[in-house]
Design a protein around this motif. Structure first.
Motif, short mmCIF file in Angstrom:
data_model
loop_
_atom_site.label_atom_id
_atom_site.label_comp_id
_atom_site.label_asym_id
_atom_site.label_seq_id
_atom_site.Cartn_x
_atom_site.Cartn_y
_atom_site.Cartn_z
N ARG A 24 4.75 2.18 17.33
CA ARG A 24 3.55 1.95 16.53
C ARG A 24 3.84 2.12 15.05
NH1 ARG A 24 -2.11 5.12 17.73
NH2 ARG A 24 -3.11 4.84 15.69
N ILE A 25 3.40 1.15 14.27
CA ILE A 25 3.58 1.19 12.82
C ILE A 25 2.21 1.00 12.17
CG2 ILE A 25 4.67 0.12 10.81
CD1 ILE A 25 6.88 -0.86 12.71
N ASP A 26 1.70 2.05 11.56
CA ASP A 26 0.38 2.01 10.91
C ASP A 26 0.55 1.88 9.41
OD1 ASP A 26 -1.20 2.36 13.24
OD2 ASP A 26 -0.68 4.48 13.25
N PRO A 27 -0.11 0.88 8.77
CA PRO A 27 -0.09 0.83 7.30
C PRO A 27 -0.83 2.03 6.75
CG PRO A 27 -1.66 -0.74 8.18
CD PRO A 27 -0.92 -0.19 9.36
N PRO A 28 -0.46 2.52 5.57
CA PRO A 28 -1.14 3.68 4.99
C PRO A 28 -2.61 3.41 4.71
CG PRO A 28 0.26 2.62 3.36
CD PRO A 28 0.57 1.98 4.66
N VAL A 29 -3.43 4.43 4.91
CA VAL A 29 -4.87 4.28 4.71
C VAL A 29 -5.26 4.49 3.26
CG1 VAL A 29 -7.12 5.20 5.34
CG2 VAL A 29 -5.34 5.01 7.07
N ASP A 30 -4.59 5.40 2.56
CA ASP A 30 -5.03 5.78 1.22
C ASP A 30 -4.03 5.44 0.13
OD1 ASP A 30 -3.10 7.51 2.05
OD2 ASP A 30 -4.20 9.35 1.63
N GLU A 31 -3.05 4.58 0.42
CA GLU A 31 -2.13 4.16 -0.62
C GLU A 31 -1.65 2.75 -0.34
OE1 GLU A 31 2.07 5.77 -0.19
OE2 GLU A 31 0.94 7.31 0.88
N THR A 32 -1.30 2.04 -1.39
CA THR A 32 -0.87 0.66 -1.25
C THR A 32 0.59 0.59 -0.84
OG1 THR A 32 -2.43 0.00 -2.98
CG2 THR A 32 -0.68 -1.55 -2.43
N ILE A 33 0.88 -0.33 0.09
CA ILE A 33 2.26 -0.59 0.48
C ILE A 33 2.48 -2.08 0.38
CG2 ILE A 33 1.61 -0.75 2.92
CD1 ILE A 33 4.38 0.25 3.66
N SER A 34 3.63 -2.49 -0.10
CA SER A 34 3.89 -3.92 -0.27
C SER A 34 4.09 -4.58 1.09
CB SER A 34 5.12 -4.14 -1.14
OG SER A 34 6.30 -3.75 -0.44
N THR A 35 3.75 -5.86 1.14
CA THR A 35 3.96 -6.62 2.37
C THR A 35 5.43 -6.65 2.74
OG1 THR A 35 2.07 -8.03 1.79
CG2 THR A 35 3.58 -8.86 3.47
N ALA A 36 6.31 -6.75 1.72
CA ALA A 36 7.75 -6.80 1.98
C ALA A 36 8.24 -5.52 2.64
CB ALA A 36 8.50 -7.04 0.66
N LEU A 37 7.74 -4.37 2.17
CA LEU A 37 8.17 -3.09 2.75
C LEU A 37 7.66 -2.95 4.18
CD1 LEU A 37 9.52 -0.37 2.49
CD2 LEU A 37 7.44 0.52 1.41
N LEU A 38 6.41 -3.37 4.40
CA LEU A 38 5.86 -3.29 5.75
C LEU A 38 6.63 -4.21 6.70
CD1 LEU A 38 3.70 -2.12 7.58
CD2 LEU A 38 2.17 -3.97 6.87
N LEU A 39 6.96 -5.40 6.23
CA LEU A 39 7.74 -6.35 7.04
C LEU A 39 9.11 -5.76 7.37
CD1 LEU A 39 8.24 -9.14 8.28
CD2 LEU A 39 8.98 -9.91 6.02
N SER A 40 9.74 -5.17 6.38
CA SER A 40 11.06 -4.57 6.60
C SER A 40 10.99 -3.47 7.65
CB SER A 40 11.59 -4.00 5.28
OG SER A 40 12.82 -3.33 5.48
N THR A 41 9.94 -2.67 7.60
CA THR A 41 9.77 -1.59 8.58
C THR A 41 9.61 -2.14 9.98
OG1 THR A 41 8.67 -0.24 6.88
CG2 THR A 41 8.36 0.42 9.18
#
Length: 216
Positions: A24-41
């Protein structure tokens, strides 16, 4: 995001109980994360099947991840609360295998994932073609609306901005320090160029075309 967390919890438990190796990979709720970093993860997890929510909160629009994930060999199952069938078609256009509304039973998601794992179809050809047709029809409509919007002068774009924000002709005139008659003439020109008969319809065109006021 509470409903997203509840769905993720339910999927995690159900798929794990079905014998799937769940990461399971959850994007952060209270901070911005780039699409590229999320994709890499996600790519580092080397998942064969990815269940992707289109609403990634501060991480943005999940549709941008579909193409890269599909090209990397992942089979993408899109989960969404959006009723927009054109948007579902867009997901398929980018490489998703299937789109499942969040309103459908959890068991349906599990069944589709199981069928996908076993190499069976998860959508009929007719369902897929219908969604793609809807997407292309909507895209054609948006292109046409943007063509009309492109006819507006810079000042007319600014007046349309004000109309979208709900301002009256009098308020627009006061802000621009011009006569109401001047603004009415500009509004009349906007209606003619957008091929509509009312200010409300002009605002509707702007919304359907995804009009961004920052452009002006």
């Amino acid at each position: 995001m509470e409903d997203h967390v509840l769905l993720a919890d339910a999927l995690d438990m159900t798929l794990s109980a079905e014998g799937f190796d769940v990461r399971r990979i959850d994007p952060p709720v209270d901070e911005t994360i780039s699409t590229a970093l999320l994709l890499s993860t996600i790519l580092r997890a080397r998942a064969q099947i990815v269940l992707l929510d289109l609403d990634l909160g501060l991480a943005g629009d999940g549709v941008r991840l579909i193409g890269p994930l599909a090209r990397a060999g992942a089979q993408v199952v899109v989960l969404t609360a959006s009723p927009d069938r054109g948007r579902w078609g867009e997901c398929l256009r980018h490489g998703a295998r299937v789109v499942v509304p969040k309103s459908h039973p959890l068991r349906e998601v599990v069944t589709r994932v199981r069928r996908m794992q076993e190499g069976f179809p998860v959508m009929t050809v007719a369902e897929r073609d219908d969604l793609l047709r809807t997407y292309f029809q909507q895209r054609q409509e948006v292109d046409e609306l943007n063509t009309r919007l492109g006819r507006l002068t810079r000042r007319e774009q600014q007046v349309l901005d004000h109309l979208v924000e709900g301002r009256t002709v009098r308020e627009i005139a006061e802000r621009a320090v011009v006569a109401e008659a001047t603004v009415r003439t500009q509004v009349k020109s906007i209606l003619a160029k957008l091929e509509v008969s009312s200010q409300l319809a002009a605002v509707g065109v702007a919304h359907r075309a995804g009009w961004s006021m920052s452009r002006t």
